[in-house]
Scaffold this motif. Structure first.
Motif, short mmCIF file in Angstrom:
data_model
loop_
_atom_site.label_atom_id
_atom_site.label_comp_id
_atom_site.label_asym_id
_atom_site.label_seq_id
_atom_site.Cartn_x
_atom_site.Cartn_y
_atom_site.Cartn_z
N ASN A 73 0.81 -1.23 0.00
CA ASN A 73 0.00 0.00 0.00
C ASN A 73 0.84 1.28 0.00
O ASN A 73 0.31 2.38 0.03
N GLY A 74 2.18 1.15 -0.03
CA GLY A 74 3.06 2.30 -0.08
C GLY A 74 3.59 2.76 1.26
O GLY A 74 4.48 3.60 1.33
N ASP A 75 3.04 2.26 2.36
CA ASP A 75 3.53 2.63 3.68
C ASP A 75 4.94 2.08 3.90
O ASP A 75 5.27 1.00 3.42
N PRO A 76 5.79 2.81 4.64
CA PRO A 76 7.15 2.33 4.91
C PRO A 76 7.15 1.06 5.76
O PRO A 76 6.45 0.98 6.76
N ALA A 77 7.95 0.08 5.37
CA ALA A 77 8.12 -1.15 6.14
C ALA A 77 9.45 -1.12 6.89
O ALA A 77 9.51 -1.52 8.05
N ILE A 78 10.50 -0.63 6.22
CA ILE A 78 11.82 -0.50 6.86
C ILE A 78 12.35 0.89 6.52
O ILE A 78 12.39 1.28 5.36
N ILE A 79 12.78 1.61 7.55
CA ILE A 79 13.31 2.97 7.39
C ILE A 79 14.68 3.00 8.04
O ILE A 79 14.89 2.39 9.09
N ASP A 80 15.63 3.68 7.40
CA ASP A 80 16.91 3.89 8.07
C ASP A 80 17.24 5.37 8.06
O ASP A 80 16.83 6.10 7.17
N ALA A 81 17.96 5.80 9.10
CA ALA A 81 18.30 7.21 9.23
C ALA A 81 19.59 7.34 10.02
O ALA A 81 19.86 6.52 10.90
N PRO A 82 20.38 8.36 9.70
CA PRO A 82 21.58 8.60 10.50
C PRO A 82 21.20 9.15 11.87
O PRO A 82 20.19 9.84 12.02
N PHE A 83 22.00 8.78 12.87
CA PHE A 83 21.79 9.29 14.22
C PHE A 83 23.14 9.35 14.90
O PHE A 83 23.76 8.31 15.14
N GLY A 84 23.60 10.54 15.20
CA GLY A 84 24.93 10.70 15.78
C GLY A 84 25.97 10.14 14.84
O GLY A 84 25.99 10.46 13.66
N ARG A 85 26.82 9.24 15.35
CA ARG A 85 27.83 8.60 14.51
C ARG A 85 27.36 7.27 13.95
O ARG A 85 28.11 6.56 13.30
N GLY A 86 26.12 6.92 14.20
CA GLY A 86 25.59 5.63 13.74
C GLY A 86 24.34 5.80 12.92
O GLY A 86 24.12 6.81 12.29
N ARG A 87 23.53 4.77 12.92
CA ARG A 87 22.27 4.81 12.20
C ARG A 87 21.20 4.08 12.99
O ARG A 87 21.49 3.25 13.82
N ALA A 128 23.92 -1.60 9.71
CA ALA A 128 23.85 -0.57 10.75
C ALA A 128 25.21 -0.29 11.39
O ALA A 128 25.49 0.84 11.77
N VAL A 129 26.06 -1.30 11.50
CA VAL A 129 27.35 -1.10 12.15
C VAL A 129 28.51 -0.93 11.17
O VAL A 129 29.64 -0.72 11.59
N ALA A 130 28.25 -1.00 9.88
CA ALA A 130 29.32 -0.88 8.88
C ALA A 130 30.03 0.46 9.00
O ALA A 130 29.40 1.50 9.14
N GLY A 131 31.35 0.42 9.00
CA GLY A 131 32.15 1.64 9.04
C GLY A 131 32.35 2.22 10.43
O GLY A 131 33.01 3.24 10.58
N ARG A 132 31.82 1.62 11.44
CA ARG A 132 31.92 2.18 12.80
C ARG A 132 33.33 2.09 13.35
O ARG A 132 33.70 2.86 14.22
N TRP A 133 34.14 1.13 12.86
CA TRP A 133 35.47 0.95 13.43
C TRP A 133 36.58 1.38 12.47
O TRP A 133 37.73 1.12 12.73
#
Length: 79
Positions: free
Chosen positions: A19-33, A66-71
């Motif tokens: 129906n077009g509603d979001p099922a999975i959303i990602d967003a940056p937050f601080g140094r992570g996501r 979600a954790v890619a690039g953190r280290w």
């Protein structure tokens, strides 16, 4: 839950329902996501958990993303 994704905050919809509603959303937050899955994984709300082998690989890849690039700031070339 019905979710509205605000414009201009870096959030993006990775997957939508039919129906077009979001099922999975990602967003940056601080140094992570932050990854938000807008459905339940129990049998009261959906049969996603019993679809076979789709839930576990998706959650595994979601955590890896979600954790890619953190280290990278800790990687040091020796020698």
């Amino acid at each position: 839950y019905k979710i509205d994704v605000p414009e201009g905050r870096g959030a993006r919809v990775a997957l939508r329902f039919e129906n077009g509603d979001p099922a999975i959303i990602d967003a940056p937050f601080g140094r992570g996501r932050v990854i938000l899955v807008t459905t339940a994984v129990d049998r009261e709300w959906s049969t996603w958990a019993v679809w076979g082998h789709s839930l576990i690989p998706l959650m595994h890849e979601t955590v890896n993303y979600a954790v890619a690039g953190r280290w990278t700031d800790r990687d040091v070339l020796v020698g």
